[in-house]
Scaffold this motif. Structure first.
Motif, mmCIF file in Angstrom:
data_model
loop_
_atom_site.group_PDB
_atom_site.id
_atom_site.type_symbol
_atom_site.label_atom_id
_atom_site.label_comp_id
_atom_site.label_asym_id
_atom_site.label_seq_id
_atom_site.Cartn_x
_atom_site.Cartn_y
_atom_site.Cartn_z
ATOM 1 N N GLY A 109 8.043 -8.565 9.351
ATOM 2 C CA GLY A 109 8.523 -7.192 9.453
ATOM 3 C C GLY A 109 9.072 -6.667 8.142
ATOM 4 O O GLY A 109 8.873 -5.506 7.795
ATOM 5 N N LEU A 110 9.769 -7.529 7.410
ATOM 6 C CA LEU A 110 10.306 -7.134 6.108
ATOM 7 C C LEU A 110 9.174 -6.783 5.148
ATOM 8 O O LEU A 110 9.214 -5.751 4.473
ATOM 9 C CB LEU A 110 11.176 -8.250 5.534
ATOM 10 N N ILE A 111 8.162 -7.619 5.118
ATOM 11 C CA ILE A 111 7.022 -7.357 4.231
ATOM 12 C C ILE A 111 6.311 -6.077 4.665
ATOM 13 O O ILE A 111 5.924 -5.256 3.828
ATOM 14 C CB ILE A 111 6.052 -8.557 4.217
ATOM 15 N N ALA A 112 6.171 -5.873 5.974
ATOM 16 C CA ALA A 112 5.535 -4.648 6.479
ATOM 17 C C ALA A 112 6.355 -3.406 6.139
ATOM 18 O O ALA A 112 5.789 -2.329 5.949
ATOM 19 C CB ALA A 112 5.326 -4.745 7.986
ATOM 20 N N SER A 113 7.666 -3.549 6.036
ATOM 21 C CA SER A 113 8.486 -2.388 5.667
ATOM 22 C C SER A 113 8.297 -2.019 4.198
ATOM 23 O O SER A 113 8.450 -0.860 3.823
ATOM 24 C CB SER A 113 9.963 -2.648 5.974
ATOM 25 N N ILE A 114 7.952 -3.005 3.388
ATOM 26 C CA ILE A 114 7.673 -2.740 1.977
ATOM 27 C C ILE A 114 6.268 -2.180 1.810
ATOM 28 O O ILE A 114 6.041 -1.283 1.006
ATOM 29 C CB ILE A 114 7.837 -4.031 1.141
ATOM 30 N N ARG A 115 5.322 -2.714 2.589
ATOM 31 C CA ARG A 115 3.924 -2.281 2.509
ATOM 32 C C ARG A 115 3.456 -1.844 3.900
ATOM 33 O O ARG A 115 2.741 -2.556 4.593
ATOM 34 C CB ARG A 115 3.037 -3.424 2.008
ATOM 35 N N PRO A 116 3.861 -0.665 4.351
ATOM 36 C CA PRO A 116 3.521 -0.222 5.710
ATOM 37 C C PRO A 116 2.023 -0.072 5.956
ATOM 38 O O PRO A 116 1.595 -0.068 7.107
ATOM 39 C CB PRO A 116 4.242 1.119 5.847
ATOM 40 N N GLU A 117 1.239 0.030 4.898
ATOM 41 C CA GLU A 117 -0.208 0.135 5.084
ATOM 42 C C GLU A 117 -0.855 -1.218 5.410
ATOM 43 O O GLU A 117 -2.019 -1.272 5.810
ATOM 44 C CB GLU A 117 -0.875 0.758 3.846
ATOM 45 N N ALA A 145 6.229 -13.644 -1.304
ATOM 46 C CA ALA A 145 5.811 -12.537 -0.442
ATOM 47 C C ALA A 145 6.441 -11.228 -0.876
ATOM 48 O O ALA A 145 5.775 -10.187 -0.910
ATOM 49 C CB ALA A 145 6.161 -12.848 1.017
ATOM 50 N N MET A 146 7.713 -11.253 -1.233
ATOM 51 C CA MET A 146 8.398 -10.037 -1.676
ATOM 52 C C MET A 146 7.821 -9.527 -2.998
ATOM 53 O O MET A 146 7.629 -8.326 -3.166
ATOM 54 C CB MET A 146 9.900 -10.306 -1.839
ATOM 55 N N ARG A 147 7.540 -10.423 -3.909
ATOM 56 C CA ARG A 147 6.979 -10.009 -5.199
ATOM 57 C C ARG A 147 5.573 -9.437 -5.031
ATOM 58 O O ARG A 147 5.230 -8.444 -5.668
ATOM 59 C CB ARG A 147 6.968 -11.177 -6.174
ATOM 60 N N VAL A 148 4.774 -10.068 -4.179
ATOM 61 C CA VAL A 148 3.419 -9.558 -3.935
ATOM 62 C C VAL A 148 3.496 -8.192 -3.259
ATOM 63 O O VAL A 148 2.816 -7.246 -3.672
ATOM 64 C CB VAL A 148 2.595 -10.559 -3.091
ATOM 65 N N ALA A 149 4.320 -8.077 -2.232
ATOM 66 C CA ALA A 149 4.423 -6.808 -1.506
ATOM 67 C C ALA A 149 4.955 -5.690 -2.398
ATOM 68 O O ALA A 149 4.559 -4.538 -2.248
ATOM 69 C CB ALA A 149 5.320 -6.973 -0.281
ATOM 70 N N GLY A 150 5.823 -6.022 -3.318
ATOM 71 C CA GLY A 150 6.411 -5.013 -4.181
ATOM 72 C C GLY A 150 5.549 -4.595 -5.363
ATOM 73 O O GLY A 150 5.888 -3.663 -6.073
ATOM 74 N N SER A 151 4.434 -5.280 -5.547
ATOM 75 C CA SER A 151 3.578 -4.972 -6.687
ATOM 76 C C SER A 151 2.371 -4.139 -6.261
ATOM 77 O O SER A 151 1.627 -4.535 -5.361
ATOM 78 C CB SER A 151 3.077 -6.270 -7.330
ATOM 79 N N PRO A 152 2.135 -3.021 -6.924
ATOM 80 C CA PRO A 152 0.954 -2.219 -6.607
ATOM 81 C C PRO A 152 -0.347 -2.901 -7.027
ATOM 82 O O PRO A 152 -1.431 -2.473 -6.645
ATOM 83 C CB PRO A 152 1.178 -0.924 -7.394
ATOM 84 N N ARG A 153 -0.226 -3.975 -7.764
ATOM 85 C CA ARG A 153 -1.396 -4.735 -8.215
ATOM 86 C C ARG A 153 -2.147 -5.388 -7.056
ATOM 87 O O ARG A 153 -3.350 -5.618 -7.148
ATOM 88 C CB ARG A 153 -0.905 -5.792 -9.202
ATOM 89 N N PHE A 154 -1.435 -5.664 -5.965
ATOM 90 C CA PHE A 154 -2.036 -6.365 -4.834
ATOM 91 C C PHE A 154 -2.282 -5.392 -3.696
ATOM 92 O O PHE A 154 -1.422 -4.595 -3.351
ATOM 93 C CB PHE A 154 -1.127 -7.508 -4.381
ATOM 94 N N SER A 155 -3.466 -5.489 -3.098
ATOM 95 C CA SER A 155 -3.858 -4.494 -2.094
ATOM 96 C C SER A 155 -3.970 -5.039 -0.679
ATOM 97 O O SER A 155 -4.261 -4.279 0.238
ATOM 98 C CB SER A 155 -5.193 -3.859 -2.490
ATOM 99 N N ALA A 156 -3.729 -6.331 -0.489
ATOM 100 C CA ALA A 156 -3.889 -6.907 0.855
ATOM 101 C C ALA A 156 -2.918 -8.058 1.057
ATOM 102 O O ALA A 156 -2.531 -8.729 0.092
ATOM 103 C CB ALA A 156 -5.326 -7.402 1.041
ATOM 104 N N PRO A 157 -2.539 -8.323 2.318
ATOM 105 C CA PRO A 157 -1.628 -9.430 2.603
ATOM 106 C C PRO A 157 -2.173 -10.790 2.178
ATOM 107 O O PRO A 157 -1.408 -11.701 1.886
ATOM 108 C CB PRO A 157 -1.452 -9.383 4.118
ATOM 109 N N SER A 158 -3.482 -10.919 2.105
ATOM 110 C CA SER A 158 -4.063 -12.207 1.703
ATOM 111 C C SER A 158 -3.635 -12.602 0.291
ATOM 112 O O SER A 158 -3.670 -13.787 -0.059
ATOM 113 C CB SER A 158 -5.588 -12.153 1.799
ATOM 114 N N SER A 159 -3.188 -11.645 -0.499
ATOM 115 C CA SER A 159 -2.690 -11.942 -1.845
ATOM 116 C C SER A 159 -1.467 -12.838 -1.786
ATOM 117 O O SER A 159 -1.225 -13.620 -2.712
ATOM 118 C CB SER A 159 -2.362 -10.650 -2.587
#
Length: 87
Positions: free
Chosen positions: A28-36, A62-76
């Motif tokens: 849920g925390l990761i989804a709140s950072i990346r709602p898409e 997970a927080m660093r990946v979610a916070g970076s616009p460089r990554f476009s999917a949770p698989s990152s």
């Protein structure tokens, strides 16, 4: 950014007090950072990589990946946890 050096270890084994709710909260925390990002894909990815890192390291990744616009999917998250991509 420099690569993050982390020590691998099973998250569930190193922190046995973690239960399903903590993993859901992290999703849920990761989804709140990346709602898409679909939360079921986030949860699936976290579950798949839970034995690659300790829980604190996995949270950091997970927080660093979610916070970076460089990554476009949770698989990152999984790729970063496995050390396949630099953060």
């Amino acid at each position: 950014m420099n690569a993050t050096t982390v020590q691998a270890g099973p998250a569930a084994a190193t922190t046995p007090e973690l239960d399903r709710h903590q993993w859901q909260d992290l999703s849920g925390l990761i989804a709140s950072i990346r709602p898409e990002w679909p939360i079921d894909q986030i949860a699936f990815t976290l579950d798949r990589c839970r034995n690659l890192q300790t829980f604190p390291n996995l949270v950091t990744i997970a927080m660093r990946v979610a916070g970076s616009p460089r990554f476009s999917a949770p698989s990152s998250i999984g790729m970063a946890a496995a050390g396949l991509i630099d953060l």
